[in-house]
Motif scaffolding. Structure first.
Motif, PDB file in Angstrom:
ATOM      1  N   LEU A  11       0.892  -1.202  -0.007  1.00  0.00           N
ATOM      2  CA  LEU A  11      -0.027   0.167  -0.136  1.00  0.00           C
ATOM      3  C   LEU A  11       0.895   1.049   0.041  1.00  0.00           C
ATOM      4  CD1 LEU A  11      -2.896  -1.113   2.500  1.00  0.00           C
ATOM      5  CD2 LEU A  11      -3.128  -0.769  -0.050  1.00  0.00           C
ATOM      6  N   LEU A  12       1.980   1.368   0.757  1.00  0.00           N
ATOM      7  CA  LEU A  12       2.740   2.294   0.797  1.00  0.00           C
ATOM      8  C   LEU A  12       3.588   2.590  -0.677  1.00  0.00           C
ATOM      9  CD1 LEU A  12       4.966   1.934   4.187  1.00  0.00           C
ATOM     10  CD2 LEU A  12       3.146   3.814   3.427  1.00  0.00           C
ATOM     11  N   ALA A  13       3.788   1.474  -1.379  1.00  0.00           N
ATOM     12  CA  ALA A  13       4.266   1.552  -2.778  1.00  0.00           C
ATOM     13  C   ALA A  13       3.571   2.263  -3.392  1.00  0.00           C
ATOM     14  CB  ALA A  13       4.850   0.426  -3.168  1.00  0.00           C
ATOM     15  N   VAL A  14       1.968   1.919  -3.428  1.00  0.00           N
ATOM     16  CA  VAL A  14       1.221   2.691  -4.186  1.00  0.00           C
ATOM     17  C   VAL A  14       0.833   4.153  -3.842  1.00  0.00           C
ATOM     18  CG1 VAL A  14      -1.290   2.487  -5.037  1.00  0.00           C
ATOM     19  CG2 VAL A  14       0.002   0.410  -4.821  1.00  0.00           C
ATOM     20  N   VAL A  15       0.674   4.220  -2.604  1.00  0.00           N
ATOM     21  CA  VAL A  15       0.706   5.577  -2.119  1.00  0.00           C
ATOM     22  C   VAL A  15       1.957   6.545  -2.678  1.00  0.00           C
ATOM     23  CG1 VAL A  15       0.579   7.295  -0.361  1.00  0.00           C
ATOM     24  CG2 VAL A  15      -0.674   5.195  -0.415  1.00  0.00           C
ATOM     25  N   LEU A  17       3.640   6.204  -5.267  1.00  0.00           N
ATOM     26  CA  LEU A  17       3.641   6.019  -6.735  1.00  0.00           C
ATOM     27  C   LEU A  17       2.618   7.078  -7.210  1.00  0.00           C
ATOM     28  CD1 LEU A  17       4.470   4.682  -9.503  1.00  0.00           C
ATOM     29  CD2 LEU A  17       2.063   3.355  -9.334  1.00  0.00           C
ATOM     30  N   LEU A  18       1.512   7.139  -6.462  1.00  0.00           N
ATOM     31  CA  LEU A  18       0.447   8.148  -6.936  1.00  0.00           C
ATOM     32  C   LEU A  18       0.919   9.546  -6.597  1.00  0.00           C
ATOM     33  CD1 LEU A  18      -2.801   6.212  -5.554  1.00  0.00           C
ATOM     34  CD2 LEU A  18      -1.870   6.488  -7.890  1.00  0.00           C
ATOM     35  N   PHE A  19       1.715   9.572  -5.509  1.00  0.00           N
ATOM     36  CA  PHE A  19       2.154  11.055  -5.381  1.00  0.00           C
ATOM     37  C   PHE A  19       3.254  11.412  -6.431  1.00  0.00           C
ATOM     38  CE2 PHE A  19       0.491  10.622  -1.024  1.00  0.00           C
ATOM     39  CZ  PHE A  19      -0.262  12.037  -0.792  1.00  0.00           C
ATOM     40  N   VAL A  21       3.101  10.394  -9.337  1.00  0.00           N
ATOM     41  CA  VAL A  21       1.886  10.683 -10.755  1.00  0.00           C
ATOM     42  C   VAL A  21       1.570  12.281 -10.498  1.00  0.00           C
ATOM     43  CG1 VAL A  21      -0.198  10.080 -11.850  1.00  0.00           C
ATOM     44  CG2 VAL A  21       1.491   8.266 -11.016  1.00  0.00           C
ATOM     45  N   ARG A  22       1.141  12.667  -9.166  1.00  0.00           N
ATOM     46  CA  ARG A  22       0.543  13.943  -9.235  1.00  0.00           C
ATOM     47  C   ARG A  22       1.845  14.949  -9.436  1.00  0.00           C
ATOM     48  NH1 ARG A  22      -1.767  16.737  -3.943  1.00  0.00           N
ATOM     49  NH2 ARG A  22       0.262  16.835  -3.206  1.00  0.00           N
ATOM     50  N   LEU A  33       8.985  11.504 -10.854  1.00  0.00           N
ATOM     51  CA  LEU A  33       8.803   9.819 -10.721  1.00  0.00           C
ATOM     52  C   LEU A  33       9.621   9.516  -9.495  1.00  0.00           C
ATOM     53  CD1 LEU A  33       8.046   8.138 -13.750  1.00  0.00           C
ATOM     54  CD2 LEU A  33       6.602   8.434 -12.177  1.00  0.00           C
ATOM     55  N   MET A  35      11.834   7.721  -6.896  1.00  0.00           N
ATOM     56  CA  MET A  35      12.073   6.083  -7.079  1.00  0.00           C
ATOM     57  C   MET A  35      11.841   5.486  -8.002  1.00  0.00           C
ATOM     58  SD  MET A  35      10.337   4.786  -3.898  1.00  0.00           S
ATOM     59  CE  MET A  35      10.540   2.748  -4.290  1.00  0.00           C
ATOM     60  N   PHE A  36      10.449   5.912  -8.824  1.00  0.00           N
ATOM     61  CA  PHE A  36       9.993   4.926 -10.007  1.00  0.00           C
ATOM     62  C   PHE A  36      10.236   5.528 -11.284  1.00  0.00           C
ATOM     63  CE2 PHE A  36       7.018   4.749  -6.438  1.00  0.00           C
ATOM     64  CZ  PHE A  36       6.884   3.373  -6.188  1.00  0.00           C
TER      65      PHE A  36
ATOM     66  N   THR B   9      -4.914   4.527   4.299  1.00  0.00           N
ATOM     67  CA  THR B   9      -4.409   4.578   3.054  1.00  0.00           C
ATOM     68  C   THR B   9      -5.371   5.042   2.064  1.00  0.00           C
ATOM     69  OG1 THR B   9      -3.173   2.811   3.611  1.00  0.00           O
ATOM     70  CG2 THR B   9      -3.231   3.346   0.990  1.00  0.00           C
ATOM     71  N   VAL B  13      -5.408   8.296  -0.563  1.00  0.00           N
ATOM     72  CA  VAL B  13      -5.570   8.200  -1.987  1.00  0.00           C
ATOM     73  C   VAL B  13      -6.736   8.694  -2.620  1.00  0.00           C
ATOM     74  CG1 VAL B  13      -3.648   6.334  -2.120  1.00  0.00           C
ATOM     75  CG2 VAL B  13      -6.356   5.730  -2.139  1.00  0.00           C
ATOM     76  N   LEU B  16      -6.488  12.231  -3.903  1.00  0.00           N
ATOM     77  CA  LEU B  16      -5.523  12.295  -5.097  1.00  0.00           C
ATOM     78  C   LEU B  16      -6.231  11.824  -6.268  1.00  0.00           C
ATOM     79  CD1 LEU B  16      -2.309  10.614  -3.718  1.00  0.00           C
ATOM     80  CD2 LEU B  16      -2.498  12.861  -4.716  1.00  0.00           C
ATOM     81  N   ILE B  23      -5.239   9.229 -12.014  1.00  0.00           N
ATOM     82  CA  ILE B  23      -4.916   8.723 -10.939  1.00  0.00           C
ATOM     83  C   ILE B  23      -6.055   7.786 -10.701  1.00  0.00           C
ATOM     84  CG2 ILE B  23      -4.292   9.084  -8.384  1.00  0.00           C
ATOM     85  CD1 ILE B  23      -3.099  11.651  -9.159  1.00  0.00           C
ATOM     86  N   TRP B 127       5.807   8.369 -19.686  1.00  0.00           N
ATOM     87  CA  TRP B 127       5.907   7.921 -18.388  1.00  0.00           C
ATOM     88  C   TRP B 127       4.574   7.575 -17.712  1.00  0.00           C
ATOM     89  CZ3 TRP B 127       2.532  10.438 -14.903  1.00  0.00           C
ATOM     90  CH2 TRP B 127       1.897  11.512 -15.305  1.00  0.00           C
ATOM     91  N   ILE B 138       2.824  -3.948  -9.346  1.00  0.00           N
ATOM     92  CA  ILE B 138       2.808  -3.696  -7.802  1.00  0.00           C
ATOM     93  C   ILE B 138       1.551  -4.671  -7.435  1.00  0.00           C
ATOM     94  CG2 ILE B 138       2.338  -2.289  -6.093  1.00  0.00           C
ATOM     95  CD1 ILE B 138       4.056  -0.257  -7.165  1.00  0.00           C
TER      96      ILE B 138
END
Lengths: 59, 432
Positions: A11-15, A17-19, A21-22, A33, A35-36, B9, B13, B16, B23, B127, B138
């Motif tokens: 879940l942390l990885a997804v969060v 990733l989304l930040f 993306v923003r 990006l 770390m991604f 979580t 999200v 976002l 997203i 990207w 993931i």
């Protein structure tokens, strides 16, 4: 235990990733990006990597 | 505790997702594959994550809450998707009576195709393709990590049963084997050391998880993926050495029960499990022979009434001697589609699958013409090709025809081609 830990990591990885993306959305580039981030040109990157490995030996 | 963490979580999200259609779209794809509900036992277990993110993505797309979206443009893949859905609608409409899962499967197909059809509109840059692939990987790596770690921690004794979302252990092995080429691609193309380490360990643990399923189909699928990787590798000898090394490690680590189970692959004709599948394939083909254009309806072969009607039909495989079928599921994507939607349905389905390899050829040609800066597109097309090959090989003995991942691969391959086309056009305009 493994399940809960992996759930948290996943879940942390997804969060993250989304930040990322923003940040990228704001500029429409991969600059945010973090770390991604990805390699643009693998051939050039491999050459650069090999050259940087050889450089200290020459010195 | 897990539920509270997932809730926290989601609170992070959802805002976002509400800010941008892409997203929300990413979360839609991720939630569909990660199957969070399986791991929730409290108040979050009933939350329809996929539906929430899907509705959000569609609303935001409708209200243009993403300036980088493109207009809807039909392509060969999109047209094939449309033909597939229209045919599926007719199949569902003219299906046999009393098919308990007919409407459910048709609805799922519509949702999957809708997600895929929106991809070229939302995934408009390199990207974004990378990020979408990362989200998919993931989601599936989470399952690979979990069962891979359990397998290693138990010294090879852990047997993975899979999760309800995918089906039994064989379906689980197929889904995991399909993600390995994508993990390897992301390992190669990730810049950060942490991401590289993450994707490399995910690939390794996912392979362990496939072995933990004790699925013979899973093992064959892994071999197919490995053969593809070696064949399209620039360093074939190195690839072969690595493959032999991996096989040796697997044989050393795997418990005796696993080796005994895998040994039965050699004796398919004596294997009651395999011959049971052939018996059901007879029924599926018999349904298709009776209704060549529209088949019997979704999961017709599993419905009790249809099962009894075609119980002793020989269909196209009468030359193989089998006993009374004890099982009900179709156990092959090809025979499943044949029974469900007739020979016409199978033709459309095969066109969708083979179109991926046709599009891949175009992608490779365009990438070659554009030079090394577009080599990633060629490599990604190869990874997607390997993943789909895994589906086509592993799916030959499984009822997994409507699994989302192959449809995502079809759409992603088209998206790469679309992007390369637009890049070529930009170069031409600049040259003029």
């Amino acid at each position: 235990m493994i399940e809960a830990l992996l759930l948290v990591i996943g879940l942390l990885a997804v969060v993250l990733l989304l930040f990322a993306v923003r940040r990228c959305n704001a500029t429409n580039s991969s600059a945010g990006l973090g770390m991604f981030d990805f390699v643009d040109d693998l051939t050039a990157e491999t050459k650069r990597h090999k050259a940087s490995k050889k450089a200290p030996n020459r010195a | 505790m897990r539920d509270l963490f997932v809730l926290a979580t989601m609170l992070a999200v959802v805002p976002l997702a509400m800010s941008n259609a892409f997203i929300a779209y990413l979360l839609w794809g991720w939630a569909g594959l990660v199957a969070l509900q399986t791991f929730m036992f409290g108040f979050m277990a009933g939350v329809p994550f996929v539906q929430v993110f899907a509705v959000l993505a569609l609303l935001l797309l409708f209200f243009r809450r993403d300036i980088q979206t493109l207009e809807f443009k039909p392509s060969k893949t999109i047209i094939l998707f449309a033909v597939f859905v229209v045919h599926a609608a007719l199949v569902a409409l003219f299906a046999y009576a009393d098919l308990p899962r007919n409407v459910e499967i048709f609805t799922n197909i519509c949702k999957t195709v809708l997600f895929c059809a929106l991809m070229p509109m939302l995934v408009t840059s390199r990207w974004r393709m990378h990020v979408l692939l990362t989200a998919i990987v993931i989601a599936l790596s989470f399952h690979g990590f979990m069962d891979g770690l359990k397998f290693l921690a138990s010294g090879g004794a852990h047997i993975s049963r899979g999760i309800a979302k995918f089906g039994d252990n064989n379906h689980f092995a197929l889904a995991l084997a399909m993600v390995v080429p994508l993990q390897l691609y992301l390992y190669r193309y990730s810049k950060g050391a942490l991401a590289k380490l993450g994707f490399a360990s995910a690939a390794l643990l996912t392979v362990c998880a496939v072995i933990a399923t004790h699925s013979r189909g899973g093992l064959l699928t892994l071999f197919a993926v490995a053969a593809w990787q070696v064949w399209y590798s620039k360093r074939k000898v190195m690839g072969l050495v690595a493959l032999v090394g991996c096989i040796s490690v697997v044989l050393l680590l795997a418990p005796e029960s696993w080796t005994e189970r895998m040994d039965t692959i050699k004796n398919a004709e004596d294997d009651s499990s395999f011959m049971g599948r052939v018996a059901v394939w007879k029924k599926s083909s018999a349904i298709a022979l009776e209704h060549p254009m529209l088949g019997g309806g979704f999961y017709a072969v599993q419905a009790p009434a249809t099962f009894e009607k075609f119980r002793y039909s020989q269909g196209l495989l009468g030359f193989i001697n089998t006993g009374d079928p004890g099982r009900h599921a179709a156990h092959s994507i090809y025979f499943q589609v044949m029974g469900d939607s007739g020979f016409l349905g199978l033709l459309i389905y095969m066109a969708l699958l083979l179109n991926v390899y046709h599009t891949r050829m175009h992608v490779k040609r365009l990438a070659l013409a554009q030079g090394t800066q577009s080599a990633w597109a060629s490599d990604l097309a190869d990874a997607l090709g390997a993943s789909l090959l895994a589906f086509m090989v592993g799916g030959a003995a499984l009822s997994a025809a409507y699994f989302e991942l192959p449809f995502l691969i079809m759409a992603l391959m088209q998206t790469i081609k679309h992007w390369l086309d637009s890049e070529s056009l930009k170069v031409k305009v600049t040259a003029k």
